[in-house]
Design an enzyme around this catalytic site. Structure first.
Site, PDB file in Angstrom:
ATOM      1  N   LYS A  54       0.834  -1.197   0.000  1.00 39.22           N
ATOM      2  CA  LYS A  54       0.000   0.000   0.000  1.00 39.22           C
ATOM      3  C   LYS A  54       0.866   1.243   0.000  1.00 39.22           C
ATOM      4  O   LYS A  54       0.626   2.187  -0.757  1.00 39.22           O
ATOM      5  CB  LYS A  54      -0.942  -0.009   1.217  1.00 39.22           C
ATOM      6  CG  LYS A  54      -2.085  -0.983   1.067  1.00 39.22           C
ATOM      7  CD  LYS A  54      -2.839  -1.226   2.357  1.00 39.22           C
ATOM      8  CE  LYS A  54      -3.892  -2.311   2.142  1.00 39.22           C
ATOM      9  NZ  LYS A  54      -4.494  -2.816   3.370  1.00 39.22           N
ATOM     10  N   GLN A  98      -4.969  -1.341   9.532  1.00 41.28           N
ATOM     11  CA  GLN A  98      -4.877  -2.692   8.974  1.00 41.28           C
ATOM     12  C   GLN A  98      -5.513  -3.711   9.933  1.00 41.28           C
ATOM     13  O   GLN A  98      -5.165  -3.747  11.112  1.00 41.28           O
ATOM     14  CB  GLN A  98      -3.394  -3.034   8.724  1.00 41.28           C
ATOM     15  CG  GLN A  98      -3.152  -4.366   8.066  1.00 41.28           C
ATOM     16  CD  GLN A  98      -3.685  -4.433   6.635  1.00 41.28           C
ATOM     17  OE1 GLN A  98      -3.481  -3.528   5.838  1.00 41.28           O
ATOM     18  NE2 GLN A  98      -4.387  -5.516   6.312  1.00 41.28           N
ATOM     19  N   ASP A 121     -11.405   2.807   3.941  1.00 44.56           N
ATOM     20  CA  ASP A 121     -11.816   1.401   3.870  1.00 44.56           C
ATOM     21  C   ASP A 121     -13.332   1.283   3.802  1.00 44.56           C
ATOM     22  O   ASP A 121     -13.856   0.212   3.484  1.00 44.56           O
ATOM     23  CB  ASP A 121     -11.319   0.645   5.117  1.00 44.56           C
ATOM     24  CG  ASP A 121     -10.178  -0.313   4.794  1.00 44.56           C
ATOM     25  OD1 ASP A 121      -9.984  -0.618   3.598  1.00 44.56           O
ATOM     26  OD2 ASP A 121      -9.497  -0.741   5.734  1.00 44.56           O
TER      27      ASP A 121
END
Ligand code: NDP
Length: 297
Positions: A54, A98, A121
């Site tokens: 990422k 994460q 997200d």
């Protein structure tokens, strides 16, 4: 009949390119650099690889990448303080924590501490509610990637029968909501669904997000249907070592479907590309600027 292979790797490259062009323009014309902060708690090897990728792809798109690595035994209050700092940092337009988090942390509480406008997200309860009610929201990256590939393949999805196998909060449910918003007739199948093969055989669009290697075989697929395989499963090879396979048995499904995503090289690469797209979208919204076309739901 052999299906068209939907090349997610190539598609993701075009999405990243579009993001990079838009980012360059934002810098030139507005003096703004979109920024993505990724927070990793602990040393889970798979998560470390994801976070590294990422960060690399964020930088390649011309965006600012901020990585925050915390020890596995960090207390929740410290993580919440970091999220609060990032919420208030004007250089940060997107925040990704994460998952999974270590067991002593409350994942829902942590995710809901992120400013919904920076929740790239799309897991914050406000964004889930906005998506569910058809309003503008941040959309989870994996289902967004699937939607982009489907729109590219069909143009309009209106009136198509879609079956989503899997009802998780991160893939199945948002995927179903997105397809519904694009006027598909949507069925969500799961572990308690009766006659699941028959349900799947009615699908023009069949999305498998289950986590069971090769569960969906060719005889579950309606001839000519589009099959989107979200599954990422690592299995042993007979000759030793491991390989990645999806939730769809590719060899049999490819003979029946009209189009199909492979694993690897299908949905997977689209997920990070959509994370970059979401960060750009969040940055544009934060600054009252026009959102990039074709990169949002
Ligand atoms: P979850 O484990 O959270 O959900 C799995 C879903 O599949 C559940 O709703 C479950 O039903 C359903 N299911 C399980 N077994 C069966 C069965 N035998 N028949 C029908 N339905 C079944 O998984 P995720 O949604 O998080 O992930 C799904 C897959 O997608 C995984 O392989 C994961 O690795 C992959 N993935 C890939 C991503 C990418 O970037 N490409 C991103 C995220 C996930 P029930 O609710 O009834 O238990």
């Amino acid at each position: 009949m052999t299906a068209k292979i939907i090349d997610g790797k190539a598609f993701a490259a075009t999405v990243r390119e579009k993001v990079a062009v838009h980012v360059a323009r934002l810098k030139d014309e507005n003096g703004i650099t979109p920024g993505l902060a990724v927070v990793l708690v602990g040393e889970d090897p798979a998560s470390q690889v994801y976070v590294r990728n990422k960060g690399k792809q964020t930088a390649e798109a011309g965006m600012a990448s901020f990585e925050h690595k915390l020890d596995a035994d960090t207390d929740q209050a410290t993580l919440l303080k970091l999220i609060d700092d990032l919420n208030n940092d004007p250089a940060v337009h997107g925040i990704l924590v994460q998952l999974p988090l270590p067991g002593h942390m409350d994942e829902d509480l942590v995710i809901n501490a992120i400013d919904p406008a920076k929740d790239v997200d799309g897991f914050h309860i406000s964004n889930v509610g906005l998506l569910g009610t058809g309003q503008k929201s941040m959309v989870p990256c994996t289902p967004l990637g699937c939607l982009m590939m489907l729109r590219d393949h069909y143009g309009s999805l209106s009136g198509l029968n879609a079956v989503v196998v899997g009802r998780s909060n991160i893939v199945g449910k948002p995927m179903a909501n997105l397809l519904l918003r694009d006027s598909c007739t949507v069925t969500v199948a799961h572990s308690r669904t009766r006659d699941i093969e028959e349900v799947c055989r009615r699908a023009d669009i069949l999305v498998a997000a289950v986590g069971r290697p090769g569960m969906v075989t060719g005889d579950w697929v309606k001839p000519g249907a589009t099959v989107i395989d979200v599954g990422i499963n690592r299995v042993e090879k007979p000759e030793g070592g491991t390989r990645l396979v999806g939730d769809v048995e590719f060899a049999s499904a490819v003979e029946v479907a009209g189009a199909i995503t492979p694993v690897p090289g299908g949905v997977g690469p689209m997920t990070i590309a959509c994370l970059l797209a979401n960060t750009l979208t969040a940055c544009c919204r934060a600054n009252g600027l026009t959102e990039p076309e074709g990169l949002t739901a």
